[in-house]
Design a protein around this motif. Structure first.
Motif, PDB file in Angstrom:
ATOM      1  N   ILE A  69     -22.974  14.857   5.128  1.00  0.00           N
ATOM      2  CA  ILE A  69     -22.411  14.839   3.613  1.00  0.00           C
ATOM      3  C   ILE A  69     -21.130  14.779   3.627  1.00  0.00           C
ATOM      4  CG2 ILE A  69     -22.371  15.777   1.573  1.00  0.00           C
ATOM      5  CD1 ILE A  69     -25.135  17.223   2.017  1.00  0.00           C
ATOM      6  N   ALA A  70     -20.539  15.587   4.507  1.00  0.00           N
ATOM      7  CA  ALA A  70     -18.844  15.824   4.569  1.00  0.00           C
ATOM      8  C   ALA A  70     -18.515  14.536   5.148  1.00  0.00           C
ATOM      9  CB  ALA A  70     -18.740  16.911   5.485  1.00  0.00           C
ATOM     10  N   GLN A  71     -19.060  13.870   6.159  1.00  0.00           N
ATOM     11  CA  GLN A  71     -18.407  12.609   6.816  1.00  0.00           C
ATOM     12  C   GLN A  71     -17.995  11.541   5.614  1.00  0.00           C
ATOM     13  OE1 GLN A  71     -21.122  10.948   9.427  1.00  0.00           O
ATOM     14  NE2 GLN A  71     -22.628  10.172   7.809  1.00  0.00           N
ATOM     15  N   ASN A  72     -18.226  11.693   4.374  1.00  0.00           N
ATOM     16  CA  ASN A  72     -17.914  10.774   3.438  1.00  0.00           C
ATOM     17  C   ASN A  72     -16.828  10.971   2.457  1.00  0.00           C
ATOM     18  OD1 ASN A  72     -20.446   9.178   3.234  1.00  0.00           O
ATOM     19  ND2 ASN A  72     -21.442  10.918   2.829  1.00  0.00           N
ATOM     20  N   TYR A  73     -15.987  12.295   2.972  1.00  0.00           N
ATOM     21  CA  TYR A  73     -14.738  12.243   2.419  1.00  0.00           C
ATOM     22  C   TYR A  73     -13.664  12.821   3.633  1.00  0.00           C
ATOM     23  CZ  TYR A  73     -16.544  16.989   2.125  1.00  0.00           C
ATOM     24  OH  TYR A  73     -17.419  18.309   2.317  1.00  0.00           O
ATOM     25  N   SER A  74     -12.459  12.659   3.195  1.00  0.00           N
ATOM     26  CA  SER A  74     -11.662  13.065   4.530  1.00  0.00           C
ATOM     27  C   SER A  74     -10.837  14.557   4.144  1.00  0.00           C
ATOM     28  CB  SER A  74     -10.443  11.931   4.276  1.00  0.00           C
ATOM     29  OG  SER A  74      -9.696  12.205   3.254  1.00  0.00           O
ATOM     30  N   GLU A  75     -10.078  14.953   5.208  1.00  0.00           N
ATOM     31  CA  GLU A  75      -9.621  16.324   5.034  1.00  0.00           C
ATOM     32  C   GLU A  75      -8.357  15.918   3.930  1.00  0.00           C
ATOM     33  OE1 GLU A  75      -6.646  18.781   8.267  1.00  0.00           O
ATOM     34  OE2 GLU A  75      -7.717  17.282   8.911  1.00  0.00           O
ATOM     35  N   ASN A  76      -7.818  14.878   3.697  1.00  0.00           N
ATOM     36  CA  ASN A  76      -7.041  14.831   2.671  1.00  0.00           C
ATOM     37  C   ASN A  76      -7.542  15.029   1.280  1.00  0.00           C
ATOM     38  OD1 ASN A  76      -4.201  14.187   1.528  1.00  0.00           O
ATOM     39  ND2 ASN A  76      -5.396  12.639   0.895  1.00  0.00           N
TER      40      ASN A  76
ATOM     41  N   LYS B 220     -16.708  17.728  -6.753  1.00  0.00           N
ATOM     42  CA  LYS B 220     -16.399  16.233  -6.913  1.00  0.00           C
ATOM     43  C   LYS B 220     -16.905  15.347  -5.874  1.00  0.00           C
ATOM     44  CE  LYS B 220     -13.534  15.943 -11.115  1.00  0.00           C
ATOM     45  NZ  LYS B 220     -12.447  15.226 -11.687  1.00  0.00           N
ATOM     46  N   LEU B 221     -16.145  15.916  -4.837  1.00  0.00           N
ATOM     47  CA  LEU B 221     -16.520  14.988  -3.425  1.00  0.00           C
ATOM     48  C   LEU B 221     -17.966  14.827  -3.115  1.00  0.00           C
ATOM     49  CD1 LEU B 221     -13.548  16.640  -1.374  1.00  0.00           C
ATOM     50  CD2 LEU B 221     -13.659  14.430  -2.381  1.00  0.00           C
ATOM     51  N   LEU B 222     -18.813  16.128  -3.450  1.00  0.00           N
ATOM     52  CA  LEU B 222     -20.253  16.120  -3.181  1.00  0.00           C
ATOM     53  C   LEU B 222     -21.020  15.066  -3.869  1.00  0.00           C
ATOM     54  CD1 LEU B 222     -20.958  19.821  -2.730  1.00  0.00           C
ATOM     55  CD2 LEU B 222     -20.665  18.237  -0.697  1.00  0.00           C
ATOM     56  N   GLU B 223     -20.530  15.151  -5.139  1.00  0.00           N
ATOM     57  CA  GLU B 223     -21.125  14.187  -6.162  1.00  0.00           C
ATOM     58  C   GLU B 223     -20.691  12.581  -5.886  1.00  0.00           C
ATOM     59  OE1 GLU B 223     -20.126  15.565  -9.906  1.00  0.00           O
ATOM     60  OE2 GLU B 223     -21.657  16.927 -10.035  1.00  0.00           O
ATOM     61  N   ARG B 224     -19.652  12.391  -5.205  1.00  0.00           N
ATOM     62  CA  ARG B 224     -19.030  11.294  -5.172  1.00  0.00           C
ATOM     63  C   ARG B 224     -19.744  10.547  -3.747  1.00  0.00           C
ATOM     64  NH1 ARG B 224     -12.812  10.565  -3.515  1.00  0.00           N
ATOM     65  NH2 ARG B 224     -13.556  10.852  -1.390  1.00  0.00           N
ATOM     66  N   SER B 225     -20.297  11.772  -2.885  1.00  0.00           N
ATOM     67  CA  SER B 225     -20.854  11.300  -1.801  1.00  0.00           C
ATOM     68  C   SER B 225     -22.289  10.907  -2.098  1.00  0.00           C
ATOM     69  CB  SER B 225     -20.850  12.296  -0.827  1.00  0.00           C
ATOM     70  OG  SER B 225     -19.386  12.663  -0.355  1.00  0.00           O
TER      71      SER B 225
END
Length: 266
Positions: free
Chosen positions: A158-165, A174-179
Motif C-alpha cells: 500500500i505504501a509504495q503508492n506514495y512517496s516520502e515527500n 488521505k494517502l491511504l484513500e488515494r492509494s
C-alpha cells in the motif's frame, strides 16, 4: 517555544519529585500564569523536604522558563513560552476533529524506512509473519510548537503508492484513500506513558514527562489491517473531553459516556 530541546531535571530524587509536582501543576493550569508560589519554607513543609531541595527544584523550573524569581516580589508562574492553548477533543466528534487538525497543523518527518513488522504490530494488524511494512515517524506541530509524536506502520504494497515527500506534506488517511484503500473501521485505546530521551527531544518536553499514548489499528472493508498508529501527545497541548449521562435507577444508577448524543448526520 523553549530554546533547549531537552530540559534537565534537578539533581536528587527529592528535588525531582518537587520539580515534577510543580511542573505538572503549572502545565495543568492548577497554578495559573502570574500566580505567586508559596515561599521556600512553606514548600519545604508541604513536600517534607529541606529548603535546599526546594531551591534546586525552583532553580530548574526557572531555567526551564516556568517560573520567575525576583527579590522582593516572590516567585511567580510565568506565562507559557509558546502562549498556546490545549487542543480540546470531544469524544462525540473526535475523528472529524482529528481530520481537521491534520489540515490545520504541519508535520515534520523524522524517519522513513521499510522493514519487517514488529511482532506487536503484526499481531494487532493480523499480518503474516515477516510481512514488510513502511515505518514512518513524524512530529506534528501547531504554530511551530510540537504536540504529537506519531509512528505509523503501513503494509509495503500500500505504501509504495506514495512517496516520502507525500508523507511529509499530506495526512496519512488521505494517502491511504488515494492509494485505493477503502477504510471501514478502526479500534483505538488511550493510556499514559513517560517520555524517553528521543521523544522528549522531539516534543520539547522534559525526559520523564507524562504523555498521552494512543494506539490505533485501521482496517479496510475486507477486515485487513492497513495502518497501525502509535501516537504520543503532550498533555499540556492536548486533552480529550467526554460528556457523561446518568443512567439506570436506584442503587445501580451510574455514569456512562454520552457517545453519539447530539450528533447530526453521519
Amino acid at each position: 517555544m523553549r530554546t533547549e530541546a531537552v530540559q534537565k531535571l534537578p539533581e536528587g530524587a527529592k528535588a525531582r519529585r518537587v520539580y515534577l509536582s510543580l511542573h505538572d501543576q503549572i502545565a495543568g493550569g492548577e497554578l495559573s500564569d502570574g500566580e505567586t508560589l508559596p515561599g521556600e519554607q512553606k514548600l519545604a513543609q508541604t513536600f517534607g523536604v529541606s529548603r535546599v531541595t526546594v531551591r534546586r527544584a525552583l532553580d530548574a523550573l526557572t531555567q526551564n522558563g516556568l517560573i520567575e524569581r525576583r527579590a522582593g516580589s516572590g516567585t511567580k508562574v510565568r506565562s507559557r513560552p509558546d502562549g498556546g492553548q490545549r487542543a480540546a477533543m470531544d469524544f462525540n466528534t473526535l475523528m472529524p476533529q482529528l481530520v481537521e487538525m491534520g489540515r490545520q497543523t504541519t508535520a515534520r518527518l523524522l524517519s522513513f524506512s521499510y522493514g519487517e513488522a514488529p511482532d506487536f504490530v503484526a499481531a494487532a494488524m493480523k499480518l503474516e509473519s515477516a510481512r514488510k511494512v513502511q515505518i514512518a515517524t513524524r512530529v506534528r506541530l501547531a504554530d511551530d510548537v510540537p504536540f504529537s509524536h506519531l509512528t505509523t506502520y503501513v503494509p509495503a504494497e500500500i505504501a509504495q503508492n506514495y512517496s516520502e515527500n507525500d508523507l511529509a506534506t499530506t495526512p496519512l488517511f488521505k494517502l491511504l484513500e488515494r492509494s485505493g484503500v477503502q477504510i471501514k473501521e478502526a479500534h483505538q485505546s488511550v493510556s499514559a506513558t513517560l517520555a524517553g530521551p528521543d521523544v522528549a527531544e522531539a516534543l520539547d518536553v522534559d525526559v520523564g514527562s507524562a504523555l498521552l499514548s494512543l494506539r490505533r489499528v485501521v482496517r479496510d472493508v475486507d477486515g485487513n489491517g492497513v495502518e497501525y498508529l502509535s501516537g504520543l501527545y503532550r498533555p499540556d497541548m492536548f486533552r480529550l473531553e467526554m460528556p457523561l449521562t446518568r443512567v439506570s435507577q436506584g442503587s445501580t444508577r451510574h455514569w456512562e459516556p454520552a457517545i453519539g448524543q447530539g450528533e447530526k448526520g453521519n
